[in-house]
Write a protein that holds these residues in place. Structure first.
Motif, PDB file in Angstrom:
ATOM      1  N   VAL A 341      90.260  77.341  39.851  1.00  0.00           N
ATOM      2  CA  VAL A 341      91.176  77.327  41.036  1.00  0.00           C
ATOM      3  C   VAL A 341      90.426  77.930  42.385  1.00  0.00           C
ATOM      4  O   VAL A 341      89.631  78.588  42.400  1.00  0.00           O
ATOM      5  CB  VAL A 341      92.332  78.805  40.683  1.00  0.00           C
ATOM      6  CG1 VAL A 341      93.150  78.986  41.776  1.00  0.00           C
ATOM      7  CG2 VAL A 341      92.751  78.702  39.168  1.00  0.00           C
ATOM      8  N   ASP A 342      90.906  76.996  43.390  1.00  0.00           N
ATOM      9  CA  ASP A 342      90.283  77.179  44.733  1.00  0.00           C
ATOM     10  C   ASP A 342      90.967  78.402  45.497  1.00  0.00           C
ATOM     11  O   ASP A 342      92.124  78.008  45.857  1.00  0.00           O
ATOM     12  CB  ASP A 342      90.099  76.092  45.433  1.00  0.00           C
ATOM     13  CG  ASP A 342      89.142  76.099  46.599  1.00  0.00           C
ATOM     14  OD1 ASP A 342      88.816  77.274  46.866  1.00  0.00           O
ATOM     15  OD2 ASP A 342      88.803  75.200  47.209  1.00  0.00           O
ATOM     16  N   LEU A 343      90.526  79.602  45.658  1.00  0.00           N
ATOM     17  CA  LEU A 343      91.310  80.381  46.590  1.00  0.00           C
ATOM     18  C   LEU A 343      90.819  80.575  47.983  1.00  0.00           C
ATOM     19  O   LEU A 343      91.190  81.446  48.618  1.00  0.00           O
ATOM     20  CB  LEU A 343      90.945  81.858  45.771  1.00  0.00           C
ATOM     21  CG  LEU A 343      91.232  82.054  44.296  1.00  0.00           C
ATOM     22  CD1 LEU A 343      90.997  83.485  43.849  1.00  0.00           C
ATOM     23  CD2 LEU A 343      92.825  81.957  44.197  1.00  0.00           C
ATOM     24  N   ARG A 344      90.384  79.494  48.496  1.00  0.00           N
ATOM     25  CA  ARG A 344      89.726  79.509  49.825  1.00  0.00           C
ATOM     26  C   ARG A 344      91.122  79.849  50.742  1.00  0.00           C
ATOM     27  O   ARG A 344      91.980  78.858  50.764  1.00  0.00           O
ATOM     28  CB  ARG A 344      89.199  78.231  50.112  1.00  0.00           C
ATOM     29  CG  ARG A 344      88.453  78.226  51.656  1.00  0.00           C
ATOM     30  CD  ARG A 344      88.309  76.562  51.939  1.00  0.00           C
ATOM     31  NE  ARG A 344      87.481  75.912  51.022  1.00  0.00           N
ATOM     32  CZ  ARG A 344      86.170  75.553  50.894  1.00  0.00           C
ATOM     33  NH1 ARG A 344      85.522  76.356  51.684  1.00  0.00           N
ATOM     34  NH2 ARG A 344      85.708  74.985  49.772  1.00  0.00           N
ATOM     35  N   GLY A 345      90.822  80.751  51.639  1.00  0.00           N
ATOM     36  CA  GLY A 345      91.884  80.973  52.648  1.00  0.00           C
ATOM     37  C   GLY A 345      93.071  81.683  52.453  1.00  0.00           C
ATOM     38  O   GLY A 345      93.837  81.881  52.997  1.00  0.00           O
ATOM     39  N   GLU A 359     100.930  76.941  44.636  1.00  0.00           N
ATOM     40  CA  GLU A 359     100.614  75.875  44.790  1.00  0.00           C
ATOM     41  C   GLU A 359      98.972  75.491  44.228  1.00  0.00           C
ATOM     42  O   GLU A 359      98.731  74.339  43.703  1.00  0.00           O
ATOM     43  CB  GLU A 359     100.620  75.268  46.187  1.00  0.00           C
ATOM     44  CG  GLU A 359     101.891  75.179  46.675  1.00  0.00           C
ATOM     45  CD  GLU A 359     102.292  75.078  48.352  1.00  0.00           C
ATOM     46  OE1 GLU A 359     101.315  75.377  48.874  1.00  0.00           O
ATOM     47  OE2 GLU A 359     103.265  75.029  48.755  1.00  0.00           O
ATOM     48  N   ARG A 360      98.054  76.295  44.652  1.00  0.00           N
ATOM     49  CA  ARG A 360      96.773  76.098  44.139  1.00  0.00           C
ATOM     50  C   ARG A 360      96.783  76.016  42.528  1.00  0.00           C
ATOM     51  O   ARG A 360      95.764  75.188  42.046  1.00  0.00           O
ATOM     52  CB  ARG A 360      95.659  77.403  44.643  1.00  0.00           C
ATOM     53  CG  ARG A 360      95.616  77.353  46.318  1.00  0.00           C
ATOM     54  CD  ARG A 360      95.074  76.034  46.700  1.00  0.00           C
ATOM     55  NE  ARG A 360      94.842  76.129  48.094  1.00  0.00           N
ATOM     56  CZ  ARG A 360      94.056  76.995  48.912  1.00  0.00           C
ATOM     57  NH1 ARG A 360      92.985  77.577  48.354  1.00  0.00           N
ATOM     58  NH2 ARG A 360      94.446  76.707  50.099  1.00  0.00           N
ATOM     59  N   LEU A 361      97.337  77.094  41.784  1.00  0.00           N
ATOM     60  CA  LEU A 361      97.716  76.888  40.591  1.00  0.00           C
ATOM     61  C   LEU A 361      97.968  75.532  39.918  1.00  0.00           C
ATOM     62  O   LEU A 361      97.760  75.150  38.774  1.00  0.00           O
ATOM     63  CB  LEU A 361      98.431  78.046  39.758  1.00  0.00           C
ATOM     64  CG  LEU A 361      97.716  79.421  40.051  1.00  0.00           C
ATOM     65  CD1 LEU A 361      98.915  80.564  39.824  1.00  0.00           C
ATOM     66  CD2 LEU A 361      96.394  79.511  39.357  1.00  0.00           C
ATOM     67  N   VAL A 402      94.671  89.056  45.351  1.00  0.00           N
ATOM     68  CA  VAL A 402      94.911  87.786  44.905  1.00  0.00           C
ATOM     69  C   VAL A 402      94.050  87.489  43.490  1.00  0.00           C
ATOM     70  O   VAL A 402      94.661  86.768  42.655  1.00  0.00           O
ATOM     71  CB  VAL A 402      94.404  86.745  46.095  1.00  0.00           C
ATOM     72  CG1 VAL A 402      94.413  85.364  45.699  1.00  0.00           C
ATOM     73  CG2 VAL A 402      95.274  86.987  47.374  1.00  0.00           C
ATOM     74  N   LEU A 403      93.040  87.864  43.648  1.00  0.00           N
ATOM     75  CA  LEU A 403      92.192  87.456  42.249  1.00  0.00           C
ATOM     76  C   LEU A 403      92.966  88.132  40.981  1.00  0.00           C
ATOM     77  O   LEU A 403      92.947  87.444  39.962  1.00  0.00           O
ATOM     78  CB  LEU A 403      90.723  87.946  42.275  1.00  0.00           C
ATOM     79  CG  LEU A 403      89.652  87.680  41.122  1.00  0.00           C
ATOM     80  CD1 LEU A 403      89.443  86.108  41.111  1.00  0.00           C
ATOM     81  CD2 LEU A 403      88.487  88.435  41.007  1.00  0.00           C
ATOM     82  N   ALA A 404      93.510  89.169  41.090  1.00  0.00           N
ATOM     83  CA  ALA A 404      94.033  89.911  39.802  1.00  0.00           C
ATOM     84  C   ALA A 404      95.106  89.101  39.389  1.00  0.00           C
ATOM     85  O   ALA A 404      95.739  89.100  38.516  1.00  0.00           O
ATOM     86  CB  ALA A 404      94.420  91.186  40.269  1.00  0.00           C
ATOM     87  N   ALA A 405      95.945  88.336  40.495  1.00  0.00           N
ATOM     88  CA  ALA A 405      97.023  87.536  40.249  1.00  0.00           C
ATOM     89  C   ALA A 405      96.870  86.289  39.228  1.00  0.00           C
ATOM     90  O   ALA A 405      97.373  85.834  38.612  1.00  0.00           O
ATOM     91  CB  ALA A 405      97.646  87.019  41.420  1.00  0.00           C
ATOM     92  N   VAL A 406      95.603  85.927  39.269  1.00  0.00           N
ATOM     93  CA  VAL A 406      95.012  84.707  38.408  1.00  0.00           C
ATOM     94  C   VAL A 406      94.104  85.247  37.311  1.00  0.00           C
ATOM     95  O   VAL A 406      93.401  84.451  36.638  1.00  0.00           O
ATOM     96  CB  VAL A 406      94.299  83.582  38.996  1.00  0.00           C
ATOM     97  CG1 VAL A 406      95.646  83.001  40.275  1.00  0.00           C
ATOM     98  CG2 VAL A 406      93.062  83.925  39.870  1.00  0.00           C
ATOM     99  N   ARG A 407      94.266  86.593  36.990  1.00  0.00           N
ATOM    100  CA  ARG A 407      93.261  87.036  35.960  1.00  0.00           C
ATOM    101  C   ARG A 407      93.853  86.536  34.569  1.00  0.00           C
ATOM    102  O   ARG A 407      94.917  87.225  34.146  1.00  0.00           O
ATOM    103  CB  ARG A 407      93.160  88.740  36.170  1.00  0.00           C
ATOM    104  CG  ARG A 407      92.107  89.095  35.426  1.00  0.00           C
ATOM    105  CD  ARG A 407      92.179  90.693  35.511  1.00  0.00           C
ATOM    106  NE  ARG A 407      91.210  91.429  34.752  1.00  0.00           N
ATOM    107  CZ  ARG A 407      89.845  91.439  34.783  1.00  0.00           C
ATOM    108  NH1 ARG A 407      89.362  91.306  35.931  1.00  0.00           N
ATOM    109  NH2 ARG A 407      89.048  92.168  33.826  1.00  0.00           N
ATOM    110  N   PRO A 408      93.096  85.808  33.780  1.00  0.00           N
ATOM    111  CA  PRO A 408      93.975  85.537  32.523  1.00  0.00           C
ATOM    112  C   PRO A 408      94.156  86.874  31.725  1.00  0.00           C
ATOM    113  O   PRO A 408      93.080  88.032  31.665  1.00  0.00           O
ATOM    114  CB  PRO A 408      92.891  84.530  31.929  1.00  0.00           C
ATOM    115  CG  PRO A 408      92.001  84.267  32.725  1.00  0.00           C
ATOM    116  CD  PRO A 408      91.740  85.334  33.885  1.00  0.00           C
ATOM    117  N   SER A 409      95.160  86.702  30.833  1.00  0.00           N
ATOM    118  CA  SER A 409      95.536  88.089  29.833  1.00  0.00           C
ATOM    119  C   SER A 409      95.028  88.072  28.537  1.00  0.00           C
ATOM    120  O   SER A 409      95.152  89.031  27.979  1.00  0.00           O
ATOM    121  CB  SER A 409      96.848  88.393  30.070  1.00  0.00           C
ATOM    122  OG  SER A 409      97.754  87.248  29.456  1.00  0.00           O
ATOM    123  N   GLY A 410      94.516  86.648  27.971  1.00  0.00           N
ATOM    124  CA  GLY A 410      94.463  86.613  26.621  1.00  0.00           C
ATOM    125  C   GLY A 410      92.946  87.013  26.459  1.00  0.00           C
ATOM    126  O   GLY A 410      91.853  86.969  27.188  1.00  0.00           O
TER     127      GLY A 410
END
Length: 612
Positions: A341-345, A359-361, A402-410
């Protein structure tokens, strides 16, 4: 010379098709073409051809295939007169590279160029020109990429990426044509598009709009019912709210306007991010110790918690390449693969942060319902990842939220976060910091790109080039590429040219990036006090010698704690480094805030001098 990848593999010379060899050499040609200008290691080609069970003679067989391909990829010369031509297929240290004078030799490169041109035209509101560019790009497609070839993991991933780029281009073109009132013309294409992709809601939505505008309201409603039936039967879901709204508008016989193309322009992605498939595996030199440490951190699973590794380094130090290489190395240890996942910008105060991140996801292959709130998106991603075992690579991290939003939970998952925020300890259980390359590793990297002849013939010029690049891997790769492209010019002359115009070094590109780009990314996210302190450091000592904090306090007329804050932010972002003479007196001085000494790295100084 022309190589076409967007369909069955085809090579044209002077407009005439060249007879291609057997299937496996064609696979090698497709791989080298897809990653033209990049050195592919022999083991990468072996993996692509034979997978996990290569024959004992695999390396020698690859060499034979390359030999036969090279005979077909030679320009100029006169074979009858015994005059050699210039080969486009080059042998490099540990691998091979296919190099063209112009990237548009490849139809895939021309397609990307036209799509990017269309996006630029959309941004200037030149919608008709953008639609024309997209039509020209889509006309290059002759079928599925590399059709007829049994590809391995890398080309399969490339096929997915190219296919996604094509679908995005089609969706943008449809939006534009509807914006331009060309709904009647679209009725020639849309029915077949819907038939070929019955689950694509965008196609069905556009067909509904076009039919309704042409007075064919009943047919528009039938399109919706077919889509709804297909989604329920195949996936157990209903059409998206956007499609349902179009259905209601048709049902109520309301005037339907076209969607703004802005969303399509944002989601349109170049080949690079894909469905649970990583970007191509980059070569990696001189990072063995860091890689072992990362593997050790990722291996500590079974602790019922997510393992996170933070990777940081200065601009152009190869942090993204390191993370992607590591993910390729260890993704087989995760049941559901890897996600990039590219979080640039993307920052948390962006008004549309949830939509942009969604959209990035989606580009990464993670399909979630549309939401407008970052917390809702975070909950949706945690739900998606709860029972999955994935290795997630988050690149260009600038925001903890923003990073926390894509942190896997498994608990069986892991995350590698490439931290560009200038805040050490942002996310990771383990911090891995990449520094400048050593002289020995830099020499090996230079040799792998230019070939051994250049370094062997002019070792002094090679050593000076390494010195100019200051251990920066991106600068070194870009400079080596310049040397390799100018094989008719002595290396010493190229080095003299760079010495005469030092700013050129940070503007040379490699893999679509320059050192100047990387530095500007860091500066963009720094507080104003930090950028002011950096400017003062450069002004007080343009030769990159150490400067005391006390001198900056006097220059800026700031309170000492304000200067210290700015310098610490710059050091965290690895734009400056704190230095000491190593003596006991030097250590005592470093304990006093105003006596601390800092040095701006040479390439950072060049970037500052290049600012208007």
């Amino acid at each position: 010379m022309q190589i076409d990848l967007l369909g069955p593999l085809r090579v044209l010379r002077y407009g005439k098709e060249i007879m291609l060899p057997a299937a496996k050499p064609q696979l090698i040609l497709a791989m080298l073409s897809m990653y033209a200008g990049t050195v592919l290691q022999t083991h990468q080609l072996v993996d692509e051809l034979w997978g996990e069970r290569p024959p004992p003679s695999a390396t020698r067989t690859v060499q034979t295939y390359v030999y036969h391909l090279r005979r077909r990829f030679t320009l100029g010369g006169n074979r009858d007169a015994g005059e050699p031509g210039r080969s486009l297929l080059l042998t490099r240290t540990g691998g091979y590279e296919l190099r063209f004078g112009e990237p548009t030799v490849l139809d895939s490169a021309r397609f990307t160029l036209l799509v990017n041109q269309a996006r630029e035209q959309v941004s200037r509101n030149h919608l008709a020109d953008a639609a024309k560019s997209l039509r020209a790009g889509l006309d290059l497609w002759r079928g599925e990429p590399f059709a007829g070839l049994r590809s391995g993991p890398e080309l399969s991933a490339a096929r997915v990426r190219l296919g996604q780029a094509r679908m995005s281009a089609i969706e943008l073109r449809l939006d534009l044509e509807l914006q331009l009132g060309r709904h009647r013309e679209l009725l020639d294409d849309l029915p077949s598009l819907v038939l070929g992709a019955p689950a694509n809601e965008g196609f069905s939505k556009c067909l509904m709009i076009a039919l309704h505008r042409c007075g064919r309201r009943t047919e528009a409603l039938e399109v919706y019912h077919r889509l709804r039936h297909h989604l329920r039967e195949e996936f157990g879901v209903l059409p998206s709210p956007a499609v349902q709204q179009v259905f209601q508008d048709v049902l109520n016989d309301e005037v339907l306007q076209a969607d703004s193309p802005r969303r399509s322009a944002l989601t349109l992605s170049q080949p690079g991010h894909n469905q649970l498939v990583l970007p191509p595996r980059p070569a990696l030199l001189g990072r063995d110790r860091e890689m072992r440490r990362l593997h050790g951190a990722l291996s500590q699973r079974g602790l019922q918690q997510l393992r996170t590794v933070e990777v940081t380094g200065g601009p152009g130090e190869g942090t993204t390449s390191f993370a992607v290489h590591a993910a390729h190395e260890f993704r087989s240890e995760y049941r559901d693969g890897a996600v990039f996942v590219d979080l640039r910008g993307i920052v948390e105060d962006e008004p549309n942060v949830a939509r942009l991140l969604s959209e990035r996801l989606s580009d990464a292959g993670v399909q979630l319902d549309e939401v407008d709130d970052l917390d809702e998106l975070s909950w949706a991603f945690r739900t998606w990842s709860r029972n999955r075992s994935i290795l997630l690579v988050a690149d260009h991290v600038f925001s903890t939220r923003v990073l926390a939003a894509v942190r896997p939970s498994g608990p069986d998952s892991a995350m590698i976060a490439v931290n560009h925020s200038g805040t050490p300890g942002l996310v990771g259980d383990v911090l891995i910091e990449l520094g400048p390359l050593s002289a020995d590793v830099a020499l090996t990297l230079l040799t792998s790109i230019t070939g051994p002849g250049c370094v062997r013939q002019q070792p002094e010029a090679a050593a000076r080039l390494i010195e100019l690049c200051d251990g920066n891997s991106l600068a070194l790769c870009a400079a080596a590429r310049l040397l390799a492209c100018r094989q008719d010019v002595q290396a010493s002359r190229v080095v003299r040219d760079l010495e005469g115009d030092p700013k050129r070094l940070i503007r040379l590109w490699w893999a679509g990036r320059t050192v100047e780009d990387s530095i500007r990314d860091r500066l963009r996210h720094l507080p104003a006090d930090a950028t002011a302190a950096l400017a003062a450091l450069g002004e007080s000592n343009p030769s990159s010698r150490p400067v005391r904090a006390g001198l900056l306090t006097a220059m800026l007329e700031w309170e000492p704690n304000r200067v210290e804050f700015g310098l610490d932010k710059l050091a965290d972002a690895q734009l400056i480094e704190e230095v000491s003479d190593g003596t006991e007196e030097g250590h005592r001085a470093a304990s006093r805030p105003l006596a601390r000494a800092f040095r701006v790295r040479p390439l950072i100084l060049l970037s500052m001098a290049a600012q208007p």
